[in-house]
Scaffold this motif. Structure first.
Motif, mmCIF file in Angstrom:
data_model
loop_
_atom_site.group_PDB
_atom_site.id
_atom_site.type_symbol
_atom_site.label_atom_id
_atom_site.label_comp_id
_atom_site.label_asym_id
_atom_site.label_seq_id
_atom_site.Cartn_x
_atom_site.Cartn_y
_atom_site.Cartn_z
ATOM 1 N N GLU A 114 -0.086 -22.431 -10.241
ATOM 2 C CA GLU A 114 1.056 -22.562 -9.325
ATOM 3 C C GLU A 114 1.835 -21.257 -9.229
ATOM 4 O O GLU A 114 2.314 -20.871 -8.170
ATOM 5 N N GLN A 115 1.941 -20.566 -10.380
ATOM 6 C CA GLN A 115 2.718 -19.329 -10.407
ATOM 7 C C GLN A 115 2.138 -18.296 -9.440
ATOM 8 O O GLN A 115 2.864 -17.600 -8.739
ATOM 9 N N ASN A 154 3.285 -19.165 -6.036
ATOM 10 C CA ASN A 154 4.715 -18.886 -5.883
ATOM 11 C C ASN A 154 4.944 -17.403 -5.632
ATOM 12 O O ASN A 154 5.691 -17.015 -4.738
ATOM 13 N N ASP A 155 4.255 -16.566 -6.417
ATOM 14 C CA ASP A 155 4.426 -15.116 -6.274
ATOM 15 C C ASP A 155 3.922 -14.630 -4.919
ATOM 16 O O ASP A 155 4.604 -13.906 -4.212
ATOM 17 N N ALA A 167 6.115 -15.823 -2.033
ATOM 18 C CA ALA A 167 7.423 -15.160 -2.010
ATOM 19 C C ALA A 167 7.282 -13.807 -1.321
ATOM 20 O O ALA A 167 8.106 -13.425 -0.496
#
Ligand code: ATP
Ligand code: ATP
Ligand code: MG
Ligand code: MG
Length: 275
Positions: free
Chosen positions: A255-256, A259-260, A263
């Motif tokens: 997930e990270q 997200n990165d 963004a």
């Protein structure tokens, strides 16, 4: 350019603009690479140099085709995603596809000459690629698209690793290896590798198991609004010089990672030109 009586033929060009505010993904795939890999003696199941050549070609696309923010490659294919709001070529599918695939092919051939100095390309057997464009309407379908390609990489690689181990180390004929693998599940293949050959599939190189993800280290090459020629040259130089990271992480579960990436995409999208 002066008008001529012939100009009406332009009316026959169809409007192939892709829908606004969708993620455009362009996937290139090697044409006949099964044969190509035989002709140039690729190591089986994974020729590291050949994969590096694909990665170099993809890097060439990221640097030379504006607004690509993420790419994923495995085997003889690479997928490129554009910023959601890109207006490159007014989002015309044929322009986008042909530019990506020709930039990719040109860079592949250039990288080949550096990575395979002793295995030059034969003018009668050159690498070529096809390409397609698909639009994804939201982040979830984009993630699912990448998960689909990464799952494909995993399934093929586990099969190929087991198949070639049976042939190369188990002395089976290709036909017998294929027969042995009919109906086997992932767990069975892991078991064959481990019990018969002492190979722990988990220890295979990450690039072979997961494929390669290309990402700008930091997407700070923001497109200036209504740029002057000087600003545009500066922008282009910053893109050429920006660092691209190659990752082999799990994009299905991580997930990270998303997200990165998203963004960054968000920041860049707000500065993408609309004309
Ligand atoms: P098509 O033209 O329909 O795409 P294809 O022969 O290229 O046909 P693919 O399904 O795209 O078929 O598969 C690509 C094949 O290329 C793989 O099956 C594998 O045999 C070979 N290949 C690609 N990259 C490598 C590599 N790095 N190492 C070894 N073999 C590879
Ligand atoms: P775009 O990327 O939009 O196609 P472009 O710079 O390629 O932009 P074109 O309209 O395709 O523009 O025009 C090609 C230009 O390339 C010509 O105007 C000319 O300046 C140059 N050119 C092409 N072939 C030759 C040639 N054989 N000798 C000299 N100049 C050439
Ligand atoms: Mg292919
Ligand atoms: Mg393929």
């Amino acid at each position: 350019m002066a008008n001529s009586k012939f100009e009406y033929v332009k009316l026959y060009e169809s409007d192939d603009r892709l829908l606004p505010r969708t993620y455009i993904v362009i996937r290139v795939d090697g044409r006949g690479f099964h044969q190509f890999s035989k002709k140039y003696d690729f190591e089986k199941p994974n020729d590291l140099n050949a994969l590096n050549c694909m990665n170099k070609a993809a890097e060439g696309v990221m640097r030379n085709v504006q607004d690509v923010f993420l790419a994923y490659g495995q085997s003889d294919e690479y997928s490129f995603v554009f910023l959601k709001d890109t207006n490159l070529f007014e989002r015309r599918a044929s322009k986008l596809m042909s530019t990506v695939v020709s930039t990719f092919t040109a860079n592949y051939i250039h990288a080949w000459s550096q990575l395979f100095p002793n295995n030059p390309l034969d003018g009668n057997f050159l690498p070529t690629f096809d390409s397609r464009a698909v639009m994804y309407p939201d982040v979830q379908s984009l993630k699912d698209y990448f998960s689909w390609r990464q799952a494909d990489c995993h399934i093929n690689n586990l099969y190929n690793t087991t198949f070639w181990t049976l042939v190369q180390k188990g002395q089976l004929t290709p036909h017998d290896a294929q027969t042995k693998l009919i109906g086997t599940l992932s767990a069975d293949k892991n078991e064959i590798l481990f019990t018969d050959f002492g190979i722990n599939y988990n220890n295979e190189p990450e690039m072979f198991k997961k494929g390669s993800i290309l990402r700008w280290e930091k997407l700070d090459h923001k497109y200036p609004k209504n740029p002057t020629k000087r600003q545009l040259d500066k922008y282009r130089k910053s893109v050429r010089d920006a660092k691209i990271n190659i990752l082999h992480c799990d994009i299905i579960k991580d997930e990270q990672f998303w997200n990165d990436v998203l963004a960054e995409e968000d920041t860049a999208a707000t500065t993408t030109p609309t004309s």
